[in-house]
Design an enzyme around this catalytic site. Sequence first.
Site, PDB file in Angstrom:
ATOM      1  N   GLU A   1       0.828  -1.215   0.000  1.00  0.00           N
ATOM      2  CA  GLU A   1       0.000   0.000   0.000  1.00  0.00           C
ATOM      3  C   GLU A   1       0.859   1.260   0.000  1.00  0.00           C
ATOM      4  O   GLU A   1       1.722   1.430   0.870  1.00  0.00           O
ATOM      5  CB  GLU A   1      -0.911  -0.012   1.236  1.00  0.00           C
TER       6      GLU A   1
ATOM      7  N   LYS B   1      -7.073  -0.432  11.690  1.00  0.00           N
ATOM      8  CA  LYS B   1      -6.466  -0.910  10.431  1.00  0.00           C
ATOM      9  C   LYS B   1      -5.275  -0.031  10.079  1.00  0.00           C
ATOM     10  O   LYS B   1      -4.246  -0.502   9.602  1.00  0.00           O
ATOM     11  CB  LYS B   1      -7.532  -0.886   9.324  1.00  0.00           C
TER      12      LYS B   1
ATOM     13  N   ASP C   1       4.545 -13.859  12.206  1.00  0.00           N
ATOM     14  CA  ASP C   1       3.205 -14.322  11.829  1.00  0.00           C
ATOM     15  C   ASP C   1       2.207 -13.169  11.992  1.00  0.00           C
ATOM     16  O   ASP C   1       1.748 -12.871  13.092  1.00  0.00           O
ATOM     17  CB  ASP C   1       2.864 -15.510  12.750  1.00  0.00           C
TER      18      ASP C   1
ATOM     19  N   HIS D   1      -2.275  10.000  -1.176  1.00  0.00           N
ATOM     20  CA  HIS D   1      -2.508   8.672  -1.735  1.00  0.00           C
ATOM     21  C   HIS D   1      -2.515   8.712  -3.250  1.00  0.00           C
ATOM     22  O   HIS D   1      -2.017   7.825  -3.912  1.00  0.00           O
ATOM     23  CB  HIS D   1      -3.899   8.191  -1.283  1.00  0.00           C
TER      24      HIS D   1
HETATM   25  C1  MEV Z   1      -5.880   3.074   5.047  1.00  0.00           C
HETATM   26  O1  MEV Z   1      -5.149   1.922   4.690  1.00  0.00           O
HETATM   27  C2  MEV Z   1      -5.819   3.331   6.525  1.00  0.00           C
HETATM   28  C3  MEV Z   1      -6.710   4.477   7.030  1.00  0.00           C
HETATM   29  O2  MEV Z   1      -8.070   4.246   6.624  1.00  0.00           O
HETATM   30  C4  MEV Z   1      -6.592   4.499   8.535  1.00  0.00           C
HETATM   31  C5  MEV Z   1      -7.563   5.429   9.231  1.00  0.00           C
HETATM   32  O3  MEV Z   1      -8.663   5.677   8.683  1.00  0.00           O
HETATM   33  O4  MEV Z   1      -7.234   5.870  10.345  1.00  0.00           O
HETATM   34  C6  MEV Z   1      -6.306   5.796   6.424  1.00  0.00           C
END
Ligand code: MEV
Length: 446
Positions: free
Chosen positions: A89, A274, A290, A388
Amino acid sequence: MLDITIMITSSRLPGFYTQNLAERLQTVVQQSGLTPEEAASLSNVAGLSLEGADHMIENVIGLYGLPFGIATNFRVNHKEVLVPMVIEEPSVVAGSSLAARLVRESGGFVASSDEPVMIAQLQILDLVNPYAARLALLAQKQRILDFAKTTDPVIVNLGGGPRDIEVRLIEDSPLGRPQLVLHLLYDCRDAMGANTVNTAAEALRPMVEEITGGRVNLRILSNLADHRLARSTCTIPTTALAFDEFDGEFVRDRVIEAYAFAASDPYRAATHNKGIMNGVDAVVIATGNDWRAIEAGAHAYAARSGQYTSLSQWGTDSQGNLVGTLEMPMAVGIIGGATKVHPTAQVALKIMGLQSARELAEVIVSVGLAQNFAAIRALATEGIQRGHMSLHARQLAMAAGASGDEIEKIAAQMVNEKQIRLDRAQALVEEIKSYLPIEKRDVDPR
Ligand code: MEV
């Protein structure tokens, strides 16, 4: 044997981002003392041979490569660390490096970790009196520990081994009868420890059945490794938070509001966490650990109160600085498993120059916190799409067949035009090709 004697002088590498790939590799080689063979292992598909892969899993037919990047600027417990990250990513390596640069202005991350103690679980059923069985296990604790000590003499010689037991009675279950659960707490030292812990759990079965009069069903470690937590904290002065049209107090307050959203809403917490795992997993993968185990542990820990929530917290200190904290299970090793057999994992560990699994856990949790900050700072100010999109544009340019300098040119043009799409990238590649002399074009040989 891993050579981890080199000390990185500084992880602050101004201009690293602007170097080409070969120059960046050279910089890392100089900093971390990689041998020519180790450096070369980064240049083929994941450094892993087909033969090596064939010994790792079943039915192998090939290899799968991922980018291996370096996050700069990390200082953890006053130690400079170059952080290897394996991830597909865009923006994650850049985001972590940016956050680490701001954090180092106030001294870097302060991290700590528990002793590397894993939990092995034994599920005990068919008990006449589960309450009495529980007390019987507790009464025989020393016997259980003494026996568990015999199952892995190597780890015991290294100073690890069984430490304690816990016995939990789960009254409500779909079986309609109570289940007794024995936890064996086992110090795995520098290993992640799955094999050691599972071996001990399996070996204990006859003794546990004898003590309780019950029947042991499952014997397996728990990925909710809450005796093996790592935690990190960072402080960022508001002066360091200001950027573009945003002043420092504004950024600080928006970051705290973003955290509050994740703290109180599981839908947001999943995405917030995430973002943390973007940083965590990338290092876990680079070091051959892992990542499914780490993911499982992280999310179970985030839900430990009964409500899934944010793994991190953001607030202020008495001077009004932004302060972030993150605590989570971190069952990683620097010996054994893929950390040992994957050549690139060995290189990653050497680049980091760490001495123990606990140090690795402390760096990883710091990267998770850095990545979390980078994500919510962007989300709460300019949004993440700007950063991004330029990286996404590069990927589209490559997918459309651009190479070398063309990639940056086409990506920049798509960003300027605000048309970041594959069909636009393809049109621009065609346009560039039409300027090329005929002998340099990809000509269909038919
Ligand atoms: C994207 O891979 C991760 C985000 O969505 C994390 C977040 O929203 O805090 C940008």
